[in-house]
Design a protein around this motif. Sequence first.
Motif, PDB file in Angstrom:
ATOM      1  N   GLN A  27      12.933   6.707   7.692  1.00 47.98           N
ATOM      2  CA  GLN A  27      11.641   6.278   7.177  1.00 47.98           C
ATOM      3  C   GLN A  27      11.335   4.887   7.695  1.00 47.98           C
ATOM      4  OE1 GLN A  27      12.896   6.617   3.110  1.00 47.98           O
ATOM      5  NE2 GLN A  27      11.512   8.321   2.788  1.00 47.98           N
ATOM      6  N   SER A  28      10.072   4.638   7.945  1.00 46.54           N
ATOM      7  CA  SER A  28       9.677   3.303   8.353  1.00 46.54           C
ATOM      8  C   SER A  28       9.196   2.533   7.137  1.00 46.54           C
ATOM      9  CB  SER A  28       8.573   3.376   9.418  1.00 46.54           C
ATOM     10  OG  SER A  28       7.444   4.030   8.884  1.00 46.54           O
ATOM     11  N   SER A  29       9.247   1.227   7.238  1.00 46.52           N
ATOM     12  CA  SER A  29       8.823   0.374   6.133  1.00 46.52           C
ATOM     13  C   SER A  29       7.310   0.323   6.042  1.00 46.52           C
ATOM     14  CB  SER A  29       9.368  -1.041   6.323  1.00 46.52           C
ATOM     15  OG  SER A  29      10.762  -1.037   6.193  1.00 46.52           O
ATOM     16  N   GLU A  30       6.821   0.179   4.813  1.00 41.50           N
ATOM     17  CA  GLU A  30       5.398   0.017   4.544  1.00 41.50           C
ATOM     18  C   GLU A  30       5.221  -1.258   3.736  1.00 41.50           C
ATOM     19  OE1 GLU A  30       3.340   3.413   2.881  1.00 41.50           O
ATOM     20  OE2 GLU A  30       4.884   4.750   3.661  1.00 41.50           O
ATOM     21  N   THR A  31       4.022  -1.808   3.751  1.00 42.00           N
ATOM     22  CA  THR A  31       3.712  -2.973   2.943  1.00 42.00           C
ATOM     23  C   THR A  31       2.629  -2.598   1.944  1.00 42.00           C
ATOM     24  OG1 THR A  31       4.301  -4.494   4.717  1.00 42.00           O
ATOM     25  CG2 THR A  31       2.889  -5.361   2.971  1.00 42.00           C
ATOM     26  N   ILE A  32       2.896  -2.900   0.678  1.00 44.37           N
ATOM     27  CA  ILE A  32       1.953  -2.620  -0.401  1.00 44.37           C
ATOM     28  C   ILE A  32       1.578  -3.941  -1.048  1.00 44.37           C
ATOM     29  CG2 ILE A  32       1.633  -1.497  -2.635  1.00 44.37           C
ATOM     30  CD1 ILE A  32       3.669   0.621  -1.645  1.00 44.37           C
ATOM     31  N   SER A  70      -0.991  -1.109  -6.767  1.00 40.04           N
ATOM     32  CA  SER A  70      -1.583  -1.399  -5.461  1.00 40.04           C
ATOM     33  C   SER A  70      -3.091  -1.579  -5.562  1.00 40.04           C
ATOM     34  CB  SER A  70      -1.249  -0.284  -4.464  1.00 40.04           C
ATOM     35  OG  SER A  70      -1.951   0.897  -4.798  1.00 40.04           O
ATOM     36  N   THR A 102       7.256  -5.188   0.982  1.00 43.71           N
ATOM     37  CA  THR A 102       7.542  -4.368   2.156  1.00 43.71           C
ATOM     38  C   THR A 102       8.846  -3.624   1.904  1.00 43.71           C
ATOM     39  OG1 THR A 102       6.447  -5.950   3.610  1.00 43.71           O
ATOM     40  CG2 THR A 102       7.961  -4.397   4.649  1.00 43.71           C
ATOM     41  N   LYS A 104      10.705   0.757   2.074  1.00 50.06           N
ATOM     42  CA  LYS A 104      10.545   2.203   2.276  1.00 50.06           C
ATOM     43  C   LYS A 104       9.940   2.831   1.031  1.00 50.06           C
ATOM     44  CE  LYS A 104      14.327   2.527   5.563  1.00 50.06           C
ATOM     45  NZ  LYS A 104      14.382   1.089   5.755  1.00 50.06           N
ATOM     46  N   VAL A 105       8.869   3.579   1.224  1.00 47.91           N
ATOM     47  CA  VAL A 105       8.225   4.292   0.125  1.00 47.91           C
ATOM     48  C   VAL A 105       8.889   5.664   0.003  1.00 47.91           C
ATOM     49  CG1 VAL A 105       6.076   5.320  -0.701  1.00 47.91           C
ATOM     50  CG2 VAL A 105       6.055   3.052   0.360  1.00 47.91           C
ATOM     51  N   ILE A 114       9.018   2.113  -4.196  1.00 47.28           N
ATOM     52  CA  ILE A 114       9.201   1.366  -2.961  1.00 47.28           C
ATOM     53  C   ILE A 114      10.512   0.599  -3.086  1.00 47.28           C
ATOM     54  CG2 ILE A 114       7.715  -0.532  -3.753  1.00 47.28           C
ATOM     55  CD1 ILE A 114       7.012  -0.923  -0.691  1.00 47.28           C
TER      56      ILE A 114
END
Length: 123
Positions: A27-32, A70, A102, A104-105, A114
């Motif tokens: 999984q790639s990281s996301e920013t919330i 969010s 930031t 992984k979701v 997250i």
Amino acid sequence: MKHTKTPYFGLLLTAFLFMFSSNAFAQSSETIKGEVLDMSCYVTQEATGQGHKKCAQACLDKGLPAGILSENGMVYLLVEDHNAADAYKQAISNAAETVEVTGKVVEKDGIKSIVVEKVMVKG
């Protein structure tokens, strides 16, 4: 008659399975971006915002679950990354504040979470 393809097939199958079990599905990281929540008060009383800051911080300091509301209205449970515990601590020390988290979701059985890798405090 001896089959010489059998060992090669096994190696090929092993390589194929290894390839798909490692980085292929990483999984790639996301920013919330959103408000750090005390999930206990949010879920039971819909408590948010600066008017709830003192209570929310007290609840988070006691170890109650934390979340992030969010900007698009989705709520994510904040989960500590054991390799980045300081980032999680930074997130929960900012109750009712806007932050960018930031990580992984992950969704498991209807719960969006997250895994906190990095936090940037806004404001």
